[in-house]
Design a protein around this motif. Structure first.
Motif, short mmCIF file in Angstrom:
data_model
loop_
_atom_site.label_atom_id
_atom_site.label_comp_id
_atom_site.label_asym_id
_atom_site.label_seq_id
_atom_site.Cartn_x
_atom_site.Cartn_y
_atom_site.Cartn_z
N TYR A 115 0.83 -1.21 0.00
CA TYR A 115 0.00 0.00 0.00
C TYR A 115 0.87 1.26 0.00
O TYR A 115 1.98 1.26 0.52
CB TYR A 115 -0.96 0.00 1.20
N ALA A 116 0.30 2.29 -0.61
CA ALA A 116 0.99 3.59 -0.65
C ALA A 116 0.48 4.43 0.54
O ALA A 116 -0.71 4.39 0.86
CB ALA A 116 0.66 4.30 -1.95
N MET A 117 1.39 5.15 1.17
CA MET A 117 0.99 5.94 2.35
C MET A 117 0.54 7.34 1.93
O MET A 117 1.17 7.99 1.10
CB MET A 117 2.14 6.05 3.32
N ASN A 118 -0.55 7.74 2.54
CA ASN A 118 -1.15 9.04 2.28
C ASN A 118 -1.48 9.70 3.60
O ASN A 118 -1.69 9.01 4.60
CB ASN A 118 -2.47 8.84 1.53
N ALA A 119 -1.60 11.01 3.59
CA ALA A 119 -2.16 11.71 4.74
C ALA A 119 -3.23 12.63 4.17
O ALA A 119 -2.91 13.63 3.51
CB ALA A 119 -1.07 12.50 5.46
N ARG A 120 -4.48 12.30 4.38
CA ARG A 120 -5.59 13.05 3.77
C ARG A 120 -6.76 13.17 4.74
O ARG A 120 -7.01 12.26 5.52
CB ARG A 120 -6.08 12.35 2.49
N LEU A 121 -7.46 14.27 4.61
CA LEU A 121 -8.60 14.53 5.49
C LEU A 121 -9.76 15.05 4.65
O LEU A 121 -9.59 16.00 3.86
CB LEU A 121 -8.19 15.59 6.53
N PRO A 127 -0.44 7.51 7.75
CA PRO A 127 0.43 6.34 7.81
C PRO A 127 0.17 5.52 9.09
O PRO A 127 -0.36 6.07 10.06
CB PRO A 127 1.83 6.93 7.84
N PRO A 128 0.52 4.24 9.08
CA PRO A 128 0.22 3.38 10.23
C PRO A 128 1.07 3.69 11.47
O PRO A 128 0.76 3.19 12.55
CB PRO A 128 0.51 1.97 9.72
N GLY A 175 -5.40 16.55 13.84
CA GLY A 175 -4.28 16.41 14.77
C GLY A 175 -3.57 15.07 14.57
O GLY A 175 -2.33 14.98 14.62
N MET A 176 -4.38 14.04 14.32
CA MET A 176 -3.84 12.69 14.14
C MET A 176 -2.94 12.59 12.91
O MET A 176 -1.92 11.91 12.91
CB MET A 176 -5.03 11.73 13.97
N LEU A 177 -3.35 13.30 11.86
CA LEU A 177 -2.56 13.32 10.63
C LEU A 177 -1.15 13.82 10.93
O LEU A 177 -0.16 13.24 10.47
CB LEU A 177 -3.22 14.26 9.62
N GLY A 178 -1.09 14.90 11.70
CA GLY A 178 0.21 15.49 12.04
C GLY A 178 1.02 14.52 12.90
O GLY A 178 2.22 14.32 12.68
N LEU A 179 0.36 13.88 13.86
CA LEU A 179 1.05 12.95 14.76
C LEU A 179 1.62 11.77 13.98
O LEU A 179 2.80 11.43 14.10
CB LEU A 179 0.06 12.46 15.83
N ALA A 180 0.78 11.15 13.14
CA ALA A 180 1.22 9.94 12.43
C ALA A 180 2.32 10.25 11.42
O ALA A 180 3.27 9.48 11.27
CB ALA A 180 0.03 9.28 11.73
N THR A 181 2.23 11.40 10.73
CA THR A 181 3.28 11.71 9.76
C THR A 181 4.57 12.09 10.49
O THR A 181 5.67 11.76 10.03
CB THR A 181 2.86 12.83 8.78
N GLY A 182 4.46 12.75 11.64
CA GLY A 182 5.65 13.07 12.43
C GLY A 182 6.34 11.80 12.90
O GLY A 182 7.57 11.68 12.83
N LEU A 183 5.55 10.81 13.33
CA LEU A 183 6.13 9.54 13.79
C LEU A 183 6.76 8.78 12.63
O LEU A 183 7.77 8.09 12.80
CB LEU A 183 5.06 8.68 14.47
N LEU A 184 6.16 8.93 11.45
CA LEU A 184 6.73 8.27 10.27
C LEU A 184 8.14 8.83 10.00
O LEU A 184 9.08 8.08 9.70
CB LEU A 184 5.82 8.49 9.06
N GLU A 185 8.25 10.14 10.11
CA GLU A 185 9.54 10.78 9.88
C GLU A 185 10.58 10.24 10.88
O GLU A 185 11.71 9.91 10.52
CB GLU A 185 9.37 12.30 10.01
N LYS A 186 10.14 10.10 12.15
CA LYS A 186 11.06 9.56 13.17
C LYS A 186 11.43 8.11 12.84
O LYS A 186 12.57 7.69 13.01
CB LYS A 186 10.40 9.62 14.54
N ALA A 187 10.42 7.34 12.40
CA ALA A 187 10.68 5.93 12.09
C ALA A 187 11.70 5.82 10.96
O ALA A 187 12.52 4.91 10.94
CB ALA A 187 9.38 5.23 11.71
#
Ligand code: FAD
Length: 488
Positions: free
Chosen positions: A271-277, A297-298, A343-355
């Motif tokens: 799957y391709a990762m997206n951040a959309r609302l 992202p997961p 808010g969740m979008l920001g959290l999950a994409t921030g964690l992706l960057e850390k990962a």
């Protein structure tokens, strides 16, 4: 099955969001149908992290103990180094429960088990999803929604008062409503696969090549099964072979030496990762919940949890409006839930960057216990007045004592589809009414132990958030509030 049977609410999609909404409506005695285009339940483990706030919601729905039995705590992460050595780190906080927060650690439960438990609960209310039934078109005439479905029994028309699109990230309902889904494609693809393998022990979540996005991969043992969930980034373009042979070759390329033998692939996806609302969560009589409204992202394990909580927010509002509450109540669904997803979008994409940098630590910010609806039009308190409880916040659990001396958990009193009015040392605050349970707290009350001031009234919503904090002198405002959310 009568394809064309009319109903009050048609839920399109029997994933985590649709099933949760169905369980909530079933226990409220609301007429609904739950359809899914799949021929049988989804079989993958993908959303495997159940966060503490969702566990509280699942306690309310009567399934938390079954989930705990089906799952387990996250094992430590075993970071394997190129030289063959490894280090175990516990990067997901496992904290002991407190009285106020009975769940403080996420549970690891494969999504197929979570959904099976929701279906089991639904069956206890006499309902089941209608598989093999696809929503093909719908029209909202302002009074009703007319939905065209295609199923085993042929084509049919379902007339309903409301339609809920719980139909996932590629939502047909969202497209048909012409609701925008802005955001970004993260130009990142990943593999997720449930596999049986030899070569790894089940006591740890094994991670290889951390910090190297070309070669990273993780194998998480799924509790009470012989499966590992494999997650690994993929090149953004190109075909992926998801057969056992293909996954074996993929693993060997990242871990030479054949230490891991892939024996079986039960489910796999790229799957391709997206951040959309979604721009809107509601158009007329049609609503969006879950991944249909937001995808991210997961990382951080937020998607399923946010989806379940969307459903818990919408369920009681739909039921109240069907029972006579003002229809404007339904506008508060988007008002409350869309900012949470943003808010969740920001959290999950921030964690992706850390990962990406090899840092997988997650703490309280992913537990969702601190999320709430302060500032919502449904949160009523007196500005400037200081109370221990604030309208819009999650109501914490508490240990109380009944007048007869028995211990009582506040969450046991809140559990169910009703509102709860807790009145400090006095009352009653409002005349008895259907759907509101009122408790007097204090030396002369039925319960003791909650830190309420004399005359303080705390109204707790059916989804466990504080709705209003007022005083006995403000009974009129309390009555007005209840009329707005319940009618009458
Ligand atoms: C690798 C991975 C790991 C993840 N990890 C986590 C995690 O740890 N924690 C977490 O919270 N989330 C996680 N997620 C996200 C989670 O899986 C999703 O957020 C969740 O499944 C959303 O549930 P949903 O009910 O909204 O949608 P879905 O689960 O997508 O369900 C939608 C349903 O609608 C049906 N449908 C679609 N169109 C129609 C139609 N026209 N008619 C009838 N039915 C239709 C589909 O068949 C499907 O069954 C992860 C996701 C991935 C990919």
């Amino acid at each position: 099955m009568d394809v064309s049977r009319d109903t009050d609410i048609l839920i399109c999609g029997a994933g985590a969001a649709g099933l949760t909404l169905a369980v909530d409506l079933a226990r409220r005695g609301v007429s609904f149908r739950l359809i899914d285009r799949l021929e049988e339940p989804f079989a993958g483990s993908r959303g495997k992290g159940i966060q503490p706030r969702t566990l509280e919601m699942f306690e309310d729905l009567g399934i938390v103990d079954r989930l705990a039995a089906a799952g387990g705590f996250y094992p430590p992460q075993r970071v394997h180094r190129d030289d063959g050595t490894h280090e175990d780190v516990q990067d997901i906080t496992i904290a002991a429960p407190t009285v106020e927060e009975p769940y403080r650690s996420p549970l690891l439960v494969p999504q197929y088990r979570t959904e099976a438990i929701l279906r089991e609960r639904l069956a206890e209310w006499g309902h089941c999803p209608e598989y093999g039934t696809r929503l093909a078109a719908f029209a909202d005439d302002g009074e009703r929604v007319t939905a065209h479905v295609v199923g085993e029994g042929g084509e049919g028309v379902i007339r309903c008062r409301y339609l809920v699109g719980a139909d996932g990230g590629r939502s047909f309902v969202r497209h048909a409503m012409q609701v925008g889904f802005p955001g970004k494609t993260l130009r990142m693809r990943a593999m997720v696969a449930d596999i049986v393998l030899d070569g790894l022990d089940r006591g740890a979540w094994h991670r290889f090549n951390e910090g190297d996005m070309q070669r990273q991969m993780g194998f998480c043992p799924l509790p009470h099964s012989d499966l590992f969930q494999l997650q690994a980034p993929l090149p953004f373009e190109g075909d992926v072979d998801l057969s056992a042979g293909g996954i074996q070759a993929f693993v060997d390329a990242r871990l030479p030496g054949g230490a891991i033998r892939v024996r079986e692939v039960r489910w796999a996806s790229a799957y391709a990762m997206n951040a959309r609302l979604a721009d809107r969560y509601r158009v007329g009589r049609v609503f969006l919940v879950g991944d249909a409204a937001h995808i991210h992202p997961p990382t951080g394990g937020q998607g399923l949890n946010t989806s379940v909580q969307d459903a818990c927010n919408l369920g009681w509002k739909l039921a109240s409006v069907l029972a006579g509450a003002p229809a404007a109540l339904l506008d508060t669904y988007e008002e409350e839930r869309r900012p949470i997803a943003a808010g969740m979008l920001g959290l999950a994409t921030g964690l992706l960057e850390k990962a990406r940098q090899g840092d997988m630590r997650r703490g309280r910010e992913v537990h969702q216990l601190d999320l709430g609806y302060r500032g919502s039009s449904l949160s009523l308190d007196v500005p400037g007045r200081r109370h221990r409880f604030v309208a819009g916040d999650r109501m914490p659990d508490a240990l109380l004592r009944g007048a007869g001396g028995q211990e009582r958990r506040l969450f046991d009193l809140l559990a169910g589809p009703h509102w709860t009015l807790l009145v400090g040392d006095g009352g009653p605050a409002v005349a008895p009414r259907a759907g509101v349970r009122q408790w007097r707290i204090g030396p002369a009350g039925a319960l003791r132990g909650l830190d309420l001031e004399a005359g303080e009234c705390l109204l707790v919503r059916p989804d466990g958030y504080v709705g209003a904090v007022l005083s006995l002198e403000e009974r009129g405002r309390l009555e007005g509030y209840l009329a707005g959310v319940m009618g009458g």
